[in-house]
Design an enzyme around this catalytic site. Structure first.
Site, PDB file in Angstrom:
ATOM      1  N   ARG A   1      25.008  67.454  52.510  1.00  0.00           N
ATOM      2  CA  ARG A   1      24.174  67.384  51.090  1.00  0.00           C
ATOM      3  C   ARG A   1      23.971  68.457  50.363  1.00  0.00           C
ATOM      4  O   ARG A   1      24.008  68.630  49.254  1.00  0.00           O
ATOM      5  CB  ARG A   1      23.108  66.399  51.420  1.00  0.00           C
ATOM      6  CG  ARG A   1      23.082  64.896  51.365  1.00  0.00           C
ATOM      7  CD  ARG A   1      21.953  64.528  52.222  1.00  0.00           C
ATOM      8  NE  ARG A   1      22.329  64.809  53.483  1.00  0.00           N
ATOM      9  CZ  ARG A   1      23.132  64.017  54.471  1.00  0.00           C
ATOM     10  NH1 ARG A   1      23.786  63.084  53.894  1.00  0.00           N
ATOM     11  NH2 ARG A   1      23.298  64.543  55.670  1.00  0.00           N
ATOM     12  N   THR A   2      23.110  69.410  51.240  1.00  0.00           N
ATOM     13  CA  THR A   2      22.383  70.432  50.676  1.00  0.00           C
ATOM     14  C   THR A   2      23.907  71.326  50.087  1.00  0.00           C
ATOM     15  O   THR A   2      23.847  71.658  48.778  1.00  0.00           O
ATOM     16  CB  THR A   2      21.797  71.373  51.566  1.00  0.00           C
ATOM     17  OG1 THR A   2      20.983  70.332  51.970  1.00  0.00           O
ATOM     18  CG2 THR A   2      20.955  72.430  50.678  1.00  0.00           C
TER      19      THR A   2
ATOM     20  N   LYS B   1      31.493  89.549  63.444  1.00  0.00           N
ATOM     21  CA  LYS B   1      31.810  91.051  63.622  1.00  0.00           C
ATOM     22  C   LYS B   1      30.561  91.702  64.028  1.00  0.00           C
ATOM     23  O   LYS B   1      30.578  92.949  64.403  1.00  0.00           O
ATOM     24  CB  LYS B   1      32.467  91.610  62.651  1.00  0.00           C
ATOM     25  CG  LYS B   1      33.813  90.862  62.424  1.00  0.00           C
ATOM     26  CD  LYS B   1      34.541  91.468  61.186  1.00  0.00           C
ATOM     27  CE  LYS B   1      35.770  90.704  60.892  1.00  0.00           C
ATOM     28  NZ  LYS B   1      36.499  91.321  59.616  1.00  0.00           N
TER      29      LYS B   1
ATOM     30  N   ARG C   1      21.666  79.233  53.965  1.00  0.00           N
ATOM     31  CA  ARG C   1      21.250  78.505  54.938  1.00  0.00           C
ATOM     32  C   ARG C   1      21.450  79.280  56.024  1.00  0.00           C
ATOM     33  O   ARG C   1      22.417  79.786  56.507  1.00  0.00           O
ATOM     34  CB  ARG C   1      21.959  76.897  54.926  1.00  0.00           C
ATOM     35  CG  ARG C   1      21.491  76.574  56.308  1.00  0.00           C
ATOM     36  CD  ARG C   1      21.829  75.262  56.334  1.00  0.00           C
ATOM     37  NE  ARG C   1      20.901  74.182  55.391  1.00  0.00           N
ATOM     38  CZ  ARG C   1      21.100  72.865  55.488  1.00  0.00           C
ATOM     39  NH1 ARG C   1      21.751  72.103  56.349  1.00  0.00           N
ATOM     40  NH2 ARG C   1      20.232  72.151  54.756  1.00  0.00           N
TER      41      ARG C   1
ATOM     42  N   HIS D   1      12.446  74.312  53.658  1.00  0.00           N
ATOM     43  CA  HIS D   1      13.736  73.636  52.946  1.00  0.00           C
ATOM     44  C   HIS D   1      13.218  73.371  51.516  1.00  0.00           C
ATOM     45  O   HIS D   1      12.960  72.199  51.154  1.00  0.00           O
ATOM     46  CB  HIS D   1      14.194  72.424  53.851  1.00  0.00           C
ATOM     47  CG  HIS D   1      15.663  72.130  53.323  1.00  0.00           C
ATOM     48  ND1 HIS D   1      16.479  72.729  52.052  1.00  0.00           N
ATOM     49  CD2 HIS D   1      16.580  71.284  53.901  1.00  0.00           C
ATOM     50  CE1 HIS D   1      17.416  71.913  52.167  1.00  0.00           C
ATOM     51  NE2 HIS D   1      17.597  71.364  53.041  1.00  0.00           N
TER      52      HIS D   1
END
Ligand code: NCD
Length: 307
Positions: free
Chosen positions: A54-55, A84, A105, A133
């Site tokens: 969703r986000t 890396k 995120r 959030h």
């Protein structure tokens, strides 16, 4: 009021929240009329170190519906230069050269703040580990306001994984800005709401109580905010996870005791904490809630990129 970074729920004032809501309403109309091109020439980078449906997709859809472009790295832990050994700070310094806004995120609490400290362009926190959030909390209170008609005076039960869930943390911070709000925490013993949030509610004189009996609380509140037990945050504490899951389930029998005009919300994804038999009840608001995420994210992008 200028909005730049979106990092945590505490940063918003009520005036700014009102402003975001009214832009979101405007965005709902823009969407119905086929979108717009106000963000033409702008580029949004989404960098996701943790899974999301969703986000990420609602941010990407929001950007496109406003005429902007999207560059993205999902599974950034494996597929970006983090694999890396690049630091988050270096990644941000590089990506800001390619984009006008970064939606991030990350798996660590505080990551969005670290990113904002080195970034010249707006950073939007799309979830930082067990931290916060904030854009989810914005769409959550937008949904409550739309469905119930007000935020002052609402009573809400937050249910499930309150220790690891970042959405309930951000939501608590936002609700503390409204008057006469009542919050009931209903959580299995191993995932109770953390003290920092309870201290914050006390400081802001918000009524809250911890309860065990979901059915009893369900009969009193305007909103039941159910959450998933966050398996990925238990590590090797398998027994704790097993103890927590399955304790509070919303099913048809719970619908019977709920108020007629109350709603059930969930940030989604759900696993087994809301039975599918509940979905057809008009009080099941979680898919409407997810839809509101699009309008809120369109509003945020417009506000950080143009206003
Ligand atoms: C939530 C999250 O990622 O914190 N999902 C979402 O963004 N809608 C909740 C969860 O993962 O359970």
């Amino acid at each position: 009021m200028k909005l730049h970074h979106v990092i945590k729920a505490q940063q918003f004032t009520r005036d700014l929240l009102d402003q975001i809501f009214s832009v979101a309403e405007e965005m709902e109309k823009v969407t119905l009329s086929g979108g717009s091109d106000i963000l033409k020439g702008k580029v949004m980078a989404t960098i996701f170190y943790e899974p999301s449906t969703r986000t990420r997709l609602s941010f990407e859809s929001a950007m496109r519906k406003l005429g902007g472009e999207v560059i993205t790295t999902e599974s950034a832990r494996e597929f970006s230069s983090a694999a890396k050994g690049e630091t988050l700070e270096d990644t941000i310094r590089v990506v800001e050269g390619y984009a006008d806004v970064i939606v991030l995120r990350h798996f660590e609490s505080g990551a969005a703040e670290r990113a904002a400290n080195v970034s010249q362009i707006p950073i939007i926190n799309a979830g930082d580990g067990p931290g916060q959030h904030p854009t989810q909390a914005l769409l959550d209170i937008y949904t409550i306001d739309k469905e119930i008609g007000h935020l002052d005076g609402i009573s809400i039960a937050m249910v499930g994984d309150l220790a690891n869930g970042r959405t309930v943390r951000s939501l608590s911070y936002l609700l503390s800005k409204y008057d006469d709000v009542k919050v009931y925490f209903v959580a299995p013993e191993v995932v109770k709401m953390k003290d920092d949030i309870k201290d914050h509610l006390r400081e802001h004189k918000v009524f809250f109580a911890e309860r065990d009996d979901l059915a009893e609380v369900a009969s009193q509140v305007d909103v039941i905010y159910q959450t998933r037990i966050q398996k990925e945050r238990f590590g090797d504490r398998v027994q704790d996870y097993e103890k927590a899951r399955g304790k509070y389930i919303i099913d048809k029998s719970l619908l019977k005791v709920m108020k007629q005009n109350a709603i059930i919300m969930h940030p989604l994804p759900r696993v087994d904490e809301i039975k599918p038999e509940v979905d057809s009840d008009p009080r099941a608001a979680y898919f409407r809630q997810a839809r509101n995420g699009l309008y809120i994210r369109m509003a945020l992008l417009k506000m950080v990129l143009l206003d």
